[in-house]
Design a protein around this motif. Structure first.
Motif, mmCIF file in Angstrom:
data_model
loop_
_atom_site.group_PDB
_atom_site.id
_atom_site.type_symbol
_atom_site.label_atom_id
_atom_site.label_comp_id
_atom_site.label_asym_id
_atom_site.label_seq_id
_atom_site.Cartn_x
_atom_site.Cartn_y
_atom_site.Cartn_z
ATOM 1 N N MET A 169 0.845 -1.169 0.000
ATOM 2 C CA MET A 169 0.000 0.000 0.000
ATOM 3 C C MET A 169 0.894 1.237 0.000
ATOM 4 N N SER A 170 0.668 2.149 -0.925
ATOM 5 C CA SER A 170 1.558 3.286 -1.077
ATOM 6 C C SER A 170 1.205 4.444 -0.151
ATOM 7 N N GLU A 171 -0.049 4.607 0.203
ATOM 8 C CA GLU A 171 -0.454 5.718 1.047
ATOM 9 C C GLU A 171 -0.164 5.416 2.520
ATOM 10 N N GLU A 172 0.379 6.401 3.214
ATOM 11 C CA GLU A 172 0.649 6.251 4.637
ATOM 12 C C GLU A 172 -0.675 6.187 5.393
ATOM 13 N N ILE A 173 -0.738 5.346 6.391
ATOM 14 C CA ILE A 173 -1.945 5.182 7.198
ATOM 15 C C ILE A 173 -1.745 6.016 8.453
ATOM 16 N N LYS A 174 -2.511 7.104 8.560
ATOM 17 C CA LYS A 174 -2.269 8.024 9.660
ATOM 18 C C LYS A 174 -3.564 8.609 10.214
ATOM 19 N N ILE A 175 -3.455 9.107 11.433
ATOM 20 C CA ILE A 175 -4.575 9.747 12.106
ATOM 21 C C ILE A 175 -4.171 11.161 12.505
ATOM 22 N N TYR A 176 -5.149 12.050 12.523
ATOM 23 C CA TYR A 176 -4.921 13.400 13.020
ATOM 24 C C TYR A 176 -5.525 13.465 14.414
ATOM 25 N N VAL A 177 -4.673 13.646 15.408
ATOM 26 C CA VAL A 177 -5.110 13.704 16.800
ATOM 27 C C VAL A 177 -5.164 15.170 17.213
ATOM 28 N N ALA A 178 -6.349 15.579 17.703
ATOM 29 C CA ALA A 178 -6.559 16.970 18.094
ATOM 30 C C ALA A 178 -6.589 17.107 19.616
ATOM 31 N N ASP A 179 -6.043 18.194 20.074
ATOM 32 C CA ASP A 179 -6.083 18.588 21.485
ATOM 33 C C ASP A 179 -7.471 19.184 21.730
ATOM 34 N N GLY A 218 -5.667 6.930 4.550
ATOM 35 C CA GLY A 218 -5.062 5.642 4.236
ATOM 36 C C GLY A 218 -5.756 4.439 4.830
ATOM 37 N N PHE A 219 -6.969 4.598 5.346
ATOM 38 C CA PHE A 219 -7.665 3.486 5.988
ATOM 39 C C PHE A 219 -8.525 2.667 5.019
ATOM 40 N N ALA A 220 -8.347 2.865 3.735
ATOM 41 C CA ALA A 220 -8.899 1.992 2.691
ATOM 42 C C ALA A 220 -10.383 1.668 2.849
ATOM 43 N N GLY A 221 -11.204 2.678 2.982
ATOM 44 C CA GLY A 221 -12.642 2.445 3.058
ATOM 45 C C GLY A 221 -13.173 2.240 4.464
ATOM 46 N N TYR A 222 -12.304 2.105 5.445
ATOM 47 C CA TYR A 222 -12.735 1.952 6.835
ATOM 48 C C TYR A 222 -12.927 3.341 7.435
ATOM 49 N N SER A 223 -14.025 3.553 8.136
ATOM 50 C CA SER A 223 -14.302 4.844 8.766
ATOM 51 C C SER A 223 -13.828 4.839 10.213
ATOM 52 N N VAL A 224 -12.908 5.711 10.505
ATOM 53 C CA VAL A 224 -12.371 5.832 11.858
ATOM 54 C C VAL A 224 -13.234 6.832 12.622
ATOM 55 N N SER A 225 -13.751 6.411 13.754
ATOM 56 C CA SER A 225 -14.587 7.259 14.599
ATOM 57 C C SER A 225 -13.730 8.255 15.369
#
Length: 171
Positions: free
Chosen positions: A1-11, A60-67
């Motif tokens: 998979m070429s896209e990095e799998i990442k999350i944006y964490v907010a304060d 990068g979560f390939a169709g999965y929805s991160v809550s």
């Protein structure tokens, strides 16, 4: 998979006071490293006593929805699963209602492969398992066979692109 799998964490302390303060984090790295980056984010908050955070975006979560309140452990587990198995992993998680165990079983035990169509799979399976007399070969309707396999619950499919149909046995 070429896209990095990442999350944006907010304060959340900053967010609730109208300030954008967050960080993009590689979700496939070790949990301790993810938590360390979150702790650093909160320590550098523009607000005093920042303690809470939430996932406000992801890539990068390939169709999965991160809550938003997915939890770092779960986001990490899903990210590693997708990193290991690629785009189909996110689609399988959606198919199985987010169950990694069921998605893992489907990939390891029930995956038939990727075909241009379900009819192509039905044709290959038939020709590998049955000796078809030459004079009858033109009468076989593989499209209907494939449709019957799916309607009968024998297989399920996940389409990831043009002529990219992933086929799984349904047991």
């Amino acid at each position: 998979m070429s896209e990095e799998i990442k999350i944006y964490v907010a304060d959340l302390a900053a967010y609730n006071n109208g300030k954008l303060h967050g960080v993009w984090i590689d979700a496939t790295q070790a949990l301790d490293d993810i938590q360390e980056q979150i702790n650093e984010l909160l320590a550098n908050s523009p607000e005093d006593d920042a303690e809470e955070y939430a996932i406000h975006d992801y890539e990068g979560f390939a169709g999965y929805s991160v809550s938003e309140y997915e939890g770092i452990e779960r986001a990490h587990e899903v990210a590693c699963f997708i990193e290991e198995h690629g785009e189909i992993a996110g689609e399988l998680l959606s198919h199985f209602g987010d169950s990694i165990d069921d998605a893992q079983k489907a990939i390891e035990d029930n995956y038939c492969g990727c075909y241009a169509s379900l009819a192509d799979y039905a044709e290959e399976l038939t020709e590998e398992t049955t000796q078809i007399p030459e004079h009858l070969a033109f009468y076989i309707d593989y499209e209907k066979m494939g449709r019957d396999m799916e309607l009968g619950g024998d297989v399920f499919t996940i389409e990831t692109g043009y002529q990219e149909v992933h086929i799984f046995w349904n047991h």
